[in-house]
Design an enzyme around this catalytic site. Structure first.
Site, PDB file in Angstrom:
ATOM      1  N   GLY A   8       0.813  -1.216   0.000  1.00 47.77           N
ATOM      2  CA  GLY A   8       0.000   0.000   0.000  1.00 47.77           C
ATOM      3  C   GLY A   8       0.847   1.268   0.000  1.00 47.77           C
ATOM      4  O   GLY A   8       0.410   2.299  -0.497  1.00 47.77           O
ATOM      5  N   CYS A   9       2.050   1.221   0.534  1.00 46.39           N
ATOM      6  CA  CYS A   9       2.918   2.405   0.614  1.00 46.39           C
ATOM      7  C   CYS A   9       3.641   2.615  -0.709  1.00 46.39           C
ATOM      8  O   CYS A   9       4.832   2.331  -0.806  1.00 46.39           O
ATOM      9  CB  CYS A   9       3.984   2.257   1.697  1.00 46.39           C
ATOM     10  SG  CYS A   9       3.364   1.904   3.323  1.00 46.39           S
ATOM     11  N   ILE A  10       2.945   3.069  -1.752  1.00 44.09           N
ATOM     12  CA  ILE A  10       3.620   3.245  -3.040  1.00 44.09           C
ATOM     13  C   ILE A  10       4.153   4.656  -3.169  1.00 44.09           C
ATOM     14  O   ILE A  10       3.663   5.561  -2.535  1.00 44.09           O
ATOM     15  CB  ILE A  10       2.714   2.920  -4.240  1.00 44.09           C
ATOM     16  CG1 ILE A  10       1.316   3.518  -4.052  1.00 44.09           C
ATOM     17  CG2 ILE A  10       2.623   1.414  -4.411  1.00 44.09           C
ATOM     18  CD1 ILE A  10       0.463   3.490  -5.266  1.00 44.09           C
TER      19      ILE A  10
END
Lengths: 105, 409
Positions: free
Chosen positions: A103-105
């Site tokens: 999710g941490c792109i």
């Protein structure tokens, strides 16, 4: 302390500074990685989060997002930020020896 | 007759409808598309409305203009999908069955996820520009604004079009300069990311642009709530940033249909194979565009590249083969940077945005990660391409897979 710090230096890391090989991880290394993130001591509450993350990762193949953490780890968002300042999902994943959550792109 | 059902007639669903309509035998296939709304919005155009460059009429067309005439179109809200039964229940009590389902129900903002966001100041001094209502309200507000603290805040990732908030501050710099009040406006870009953008090279180059344009950058700010009394955003670690006007990019979530159907993750995005675009849980369900949980950008260009891949894979699957094409996460974004210039980035899952020329190596006409007038014309021209080529599923002069040709390491 020096021996542990030296040990983390020899570990293979990915581009985000997370350790590459999950099997390299142990509690001592977690303590050293926490120091790198500016967390001097890992308390029982830190460990509750770290253990939850490792369990989730084993079951689902990805480290949980901050939303999953809040929903399912039993630790509120506010406390998560107090425990792991700035980026709980990312920092806790790093200390837990896991890759950065997708999710941490 | 075999039945193909497409849920959602936005950018992704409409493109997919047009592509498959051209491929599938009309004597064998019944194609149905469902959407709750008759109007198609050109969402990339919302960005320009607050600055008076576009008005509402520049970004809307009837959806029916983009549907082939022999397709069943149903305008209704969807209640839920029952994937075990291969059927979809609509709010108007109609039940649709399918052999294959394509989910293209998109993503939308959910300001109510942040405490205090909608308590009183919503569309008064707190605005979004990801809805037509928000963009128009902000346009009206800016027209008469005399200046003060403008804070632009990304609540959390992922968001649709991750470059749009940066474009917003670049355009704000230009707009208030043109209005002659730039000296009275503090522009402050506040993001949960460690830099100006999601990928390191682009982040550093775009960060320099912020600096050059005198836009203040605060990174790693995770908003916990809006304090309406103090007019400030407050982070989880109790840092406060005061504003006179807050432009928020609220939490983005997939449609509630996905939650009602029990098919989504914690943000209602559908778990999807990042290469084949097939649902991870159901073999006859495919997912496209913003509705997926893929770690690619949520943007029209991405949906377009995905649609090419999915067309191939869909044909493979209905003819009894395994999906052969793999989506590589390709995204291509024109970043409007104000004063008639733009920046272009091109990247995928593995390769971050790099400098170079695009699409023809060494020639261009577009320049990657550089600010040029030609890039701006590309962005302006894109709206025409969108209505006339992209939505109709026609070939575009850009490959679905990212190419390294013309890029500098």
């Amino acid at each position: 302390m020096t021996t542990v710090a030296t040990e983390t230096k020899t570990l293979e890391r990915d581009a985000d500074g997370h350790i590459k090989n999950i099997s390299d991880w142990n509690e001592q290394i977690a303590n050293a990685l926490a120091l790198e993130e500016g967390i001097p001591v890992l308390t029982e509450r830190h460990w509750a989060v770290i253990n939850f993350m490792r369990k989730e990762f084993q079951e689902k193949g990805d480290a949980p997002s901050i939303r999953r953490l809040t929903k399912e780890s039993g630790v509120e968002t506010k406390e998560l930020y107090a425990l792991f300042p700035k980026g709980p999902a990312k920092k806790a994943a790093k200390i837990a020896g896991l890759p950065k959550p997708k999710g941490c792109i | 007759m075999k039945k193909l059902l497409i849920l959602g007639a936005g950018t992704a669903g409409t493109m997919m409808l047009n592509k498959l309509h051209g491929m599938l035998d009309k004597n064998e296939w019944q194609i149905t598309i469902v959407d709750q709304c008759e109007t198609h919005y050109y969402q990339p155009g919302f960005l320009f409305i607050p600055f008076g460059i576009y008005t509402k009429k520049d970004v809307v067309k009837p959806k029916r203009d983009f549907f082939p005439s022999d397709v069943d179109v149903i305008i209704s809200e969807i209640d839920k999908i029952e994937p075990e039964q291969n059927r979809v229940l609509l709010k108007n009590n109609v039940v649709l069955t399918y052999d294959y389902l394509i989910i293209a129900t998109g993503a939308k903002i959910n300001p109510a996820q942040t405490e205090g966001m909608k308590d009183g100041q919503w569309h008064k001094s707190i605005f979004d520009f990801y809805t037509i209502e928000g963009a128009c309200a902000l346009g009206n507000f800016f027209k008469h604004w005399k200046g003060g603290k403008l804070v632009v805040n990304i609540t959390e990732m992922p968001i649709k079009c991750p470059v749009a908030p940066l474009e917003f501050v670049f355009l704000a710099d230009w707009y208030f300069t043109e209005r002659g009040i730039r000296d009275n406006v503090d522009i402050h870009f506040v993001t949960p990311l460690p830099g100006a953008f999601t990928k390191p090279r682009a982040s550093s180059i775009l960060g320099d642009f912020l600096n050059k344009k005198n836009i203040l950058l605060t990174t790693e700010f995770n908003i916990a709530r809006v304090d309406n009394e103090k007019k400030a955003i407050v982070s989880w670690d109790e840092t406060e940033i005061p504003f006179d006007v807050l432009v928020t990019i609220p939490t983005n979530m997939g449609d509630e249909i996905i939650a009602r159907s029990g098919m989504g993750d914690e943000l209602n995005f559908v778990p999807t194979d990042k290469g084949t675009l097939r649902s991870l849980n159901y073999n006859n369900v495919f997912v496209l565009g913003d509705a997926t949980n893929l770690p690619s950008s949520k943007a029209g260009s991405v949906a377009h590249f995905q649609a090419d891949i999915l067309t191939e894979n869909f044909m493979n699957v209905i003819e009894g083969r395994e999906p052969s094409e793999k989506f590589d996460g390709h995204a291509n974004c024109f970043i409007e940077s104000g004063f008639g210039k733009g920046i272009l980035i091109d990247f995928n899952y593995e390769t971050e945005p790099l400098p170079g020329k695009f699409p023809l190596p060494g020639v261009g006409p577009f320049s990657l990660l550089e600010e040029t007038k030609m890039n701006h014309y590309g962005k302006v021209m894109f709206r025409w391409m969108y209505w006339n080529f992209l939505l109709k599923g026609l070939e575009m002069p850009i490959e679905s897979h990212m190419s390294m040709a013309g890029k500098r390491m």
